[in-house]
Design an enzyme around this catalytic site. Structure first.
Site, PDB file in Angstrom:
ATOM      1  N   ASP A 129     -40.555  19.080   0.011  1.00 12.71           N
ATOM      2  CA  ASP A 129     -41.853  19.888   0.177  1.00 12.71           C
ATOM      3  C   ASP A 129     -42.158  20.491   1.356  1.00 12.71           C
ATOM      4  OD1 ASP A 129     -42.755  18.053  -2.143  1.00 12.71           O
ATOM      5  OD2 ASP A 129     -44.060  16.641  -1.015  1.00 12.71           O
ATOM      6  N   ASP A 130     -43.287  21.362   0.950  1.00 12.29           N
ATOM      7  CA  ASP A 130     -43.330  21.827   2.319  1.00 12.29           C
ATOM      8  C   ASP A 130     -42.551  23.329   2.710  1.00 12.29           C
ATOM      9  OD1 ASP A 130     -45.367  20.364   2.259  1.00 12.29           O
ATOM     10  OD2 ASP A 130     -44.503  19.266   4.141  1.00 12.29           O
ATOM     11  N   HIS A 166     -46.715  23.293  -4.441  1.00 14.29           N
ATOM     12  CA  HIS A 166     -46.970  22.532  -3.745  1.00 14.29           C
ATOM     13  C   HIS A 166     -48.848  22.978  -3.443  1.00 14.29           C
ATOM     14  CE1 HIS A 166     -46.873  18.404  -1.368  1.00 14.29           C
ATOM     15  NE2 HIS A 166     -47.172  18.896  -0.494  1.00 14.29           N
ATOM     16  N   HIS A 170     -51.571  24.821   1.020  1.00 11.33           N
ATOM     17  CA  HIS A 170     -51.477  22.982   1.562  1.00 11.33           C
ATOM     18  C   HIS A 170     -53.135  22.612   1.684  1.00 11.33           C
ATOM     19  CE1 HIS A 170     -49.797  18.842   2.975  1.00 11.33           C
ATOM     20  NE2 HIS A 170     -48.426  19.576   2.529  1.00 11.33           N
ATOM     21  N   HIS A 227     -39.177  16.337   3.181  1.00 19.42           N
ATOM     22  CA  HIS A 227     -39.046  17.661   3.241  1.00 19.42           C
ATOM     23  C   HIS A 227     -38.488  18.630   3.922  1.00 19.42           C
ATOM     24  CE1 HIS A 227     -42.708  15.080   3.329  1.00 19.42           C
ATOM     25  NE2 HIS A 227     -43.784  16.462   3.015  1.00 19.42           N
TER      26      HIS A 227
END
Length: 549
Positions: free
Chosen positions: A345-346, A395, A399, A497
């Site tokens: 993620d991210d 995602h 955020h 991540h």
């Protein structure tokens, strides 16, 4: 054919061609050596008169010759006619004509072009010398006709008659054989088996005829109302059954030799009715538990409102049951295979490229859930992801920073903000890769419950959670992260991540854990590959049935 007269002896009739009648021309200049003296006028007149007298004598001689020739031709023609008449009389007395039948009666034989024909003065001269053509005499002196051999013609006639008779007999045999074959295959009467009994029937007999003749006595079915009530006893089908095991659809079907017929009671028939179709919209259901959250589309239900045309009775019958839209949660079941799904993620981040190298060294595929607003700053990294065959999904755009999302919880946002987060994130991927973004989605913080589930249903096909949380975002140390990766079981989704801060611990943990999992026989798959192991629709139906019991 023109007649040709014989030339006179002594020269041509034309004085110009007769040298005796030609005069020597007088010299143009008298007194020249070797020339003759000109004639006196009296001498010229004498010569002219002599020439005229010579021409008259020649013409008279030619006329005499022509008359003699015509006389001879007439005599020859009369002689030929007399001879032909005599030949016909002889033929009448003794048989066929002795004259060549190719020549007409009394006509002279056609002359052949040659010297005798010319010498005798053309056709007239030839005719006087040529006699009639006759056939050679036979042994008894009689003239033989070309038709005298009657036996030869009789033999030919007999052979022709025999051939015609043979053809007629052959045709009769063919027709007779065809009729025989037809009667063999389609006999006028034959045996069939009816309810175990042998019966002799005639051609064209049907099951309806057998029932009408009382061979069997089935009971007719009833006429029913739309609600099943009996409207008329015996108003259904007269009988039902089979022919050689096949259902009788037409009672008047003709039977054939050797057929096996089974006749039983008739069936009930429902009255005709008018129909009104009522559609039911699918509802919503949340079923199951697990790291995988997928949408199973529902289907409209169909109910028929039936009104009987005889009874007037109204009933409703479900034709297609309604199927709800299901938000299904479950864990993957890859069977005997050992697979895990690595997810990050991210990203993308400055260290994502190094992480991609570690994955490549271990032959691992992964799924990257990216932050949309960061993609434009990492074009090379995005290209590297695509070329390596990794799955790229969103995602969110930022955020959940917009509205009340507080940077972690999209459930606090308005429906419009939720939709915008997803759509903008997907568009950023498409712009960077040139391909449509995956419809898989991971909500920030894993917060995905309540109305957001149905708000985002038209835009995503799944929301992906996790089975193993490495908590690498806390940076607990390389060994801690590696141990959590190595603890995964087959079908698990591992959360890591690649962005949001320094990720060197995650990269080093992968260098340790991935070789270990490979040694244990694990294969690394993308999210789409993991979802393919299960039939989500079948799982949803099973859970709905279990709830309904």
């Amino acid at each position: 054919m023109p007649r040709h007269s014989a030339p006179l002896s002594g020269g041509s009739n034309n004085p110009r061609n007769n040298p005796r009648h030609q005069q020597r021309p007088a010299p143009r200049h008298g007194g020249q050596p070797g020339s003759s003296a000109p004639l006196p006028p009296s001498a010229g007149g004498a010569v002219s008169r002599g020439a005229n007298e010579g021409l008259g004598a020649a013409a008279a001689a030619e006329a005499a010759v022509r008359a003699a020739r015509e006389q001879r031709a007439a005599q020859a023609q009369r002689a030929a006619q007399q001879e032909a008449a005599a030949a016909r009389r002889r033929a009448a007395a003794s048989g066929p004509l002795d004259v060549d039948p190719s020549q007409p009666s009394g006509a002279p034989t056609q002359p052949q072009y040659g010297s005798r024909y010319q010498q005798q003065g053309g056709y007239d001269g030839y005719a006087s010398a040529a006699g009639p053509r006759v056939m050679a005499p036979g042994a008894a002196g009689a003239v033989v006709s070309p038709y005298a051999d009657q036996d030869r013609y009789k033999k030919k006639s007999n052979k022709k008659k025999a051939g015609i008779v043979s053809l007629v007999l052959l045709a009769l045999l063919v027709v007779g054989g065809g009729v025989g074959a037809y009667l063999y295959l389609n006999p006028p009467t034959f045996n069939v088996t009816v309810n175990g009994m042998t019966r002799t029937v005639s051609q064209g007999t049907s099951p309806a005829d057998i029932v009408a003749d009382g061979v069997v006595s089935p009971k007719a079915g009833n006429l029913l109302a739309v609600d099943g009530a009996v409207l008329e006893e015996g108003g259904g089908t007269a009988f039902s059954g089979t022919i050689n095991g096949n259902e009788i659809t037409d009672p008047k079907t003709a039977l054939h030799k050797g057929d096996t017929v089974q006749i039983v009671d008739g069936t009930d028939v429902t009255e005709e009715y008018d129909v009104e179709v009522i559609e039911t919209e699918p509802g919503r259901a949340e079923l199951g538990e697990g790291a995988i959250h997928v949408y199973v589309p529902g289907e409209k239900g169909k109910t028929e409102k039936r009104t009987g045309k005889v009874s007037g009775t109204v009933v409703e019958e479900v034709v297609t049951p309604v199927q709800n839209n299901v938000y299904l949660q479950y864990n993957a079941n890859p069977g005997d295979e050992k697979v895990v799904a690595l997810t990050f993620d991210d990203g993308p981040w400055d260290t994502t490229s190094e992480l991609l190298d570690v994955l490549a060294e271990n032959g691992a595929k992964a799924t990257f859930f990216t932050i949309g607003r960061q993609i434009a700053d990492q074009p090379k990294t995005m290209k590297k992801m695509v070329e390596a065959g990794h799955q790229i999904a969103t995602h969110s755009w930022d955020h959940a920073s917009a509205g009340d999302g507080r940077g972690v919880d999209m459930t606090r946002q308005t429906p419009e903000e939720q939709i915008e987060e997803v759509q903008k994130g997907q568009q950023a991927i498409a712009d960077a890769t040139g391909a449509e973004a995956s419809k898989a989605f991971r909500s920030p913080g894993g917060n995905y419950h309540g109305d957001i589930i149905w708000n985002l249903q038209p835009y995503v096909t799944s929301e992906i959670g996790w089975n193993v949380d490495t908590e690498d975002w806390r940076r607990p140390g390389v060994d801690a992260i590696a141990q959590r990766i190595e603890s995964a079981k087959s079908g698990d989704i591992i959360l890591m991540h690649d962005g949001g801060g320094p990720r060197s611990q995650t990269i080093e943990a992968l260098r340790i854990a991935l070789p270990y999992l490979r040694e244990q026989g694990f294969k690394f798959v993308t999210i789409d590959e993991l979802l393919a192991y299960d039939d989500a629709k079948a799982i949803a139906q099973s859970l709905e049935e279990a709830q309904g019991q």
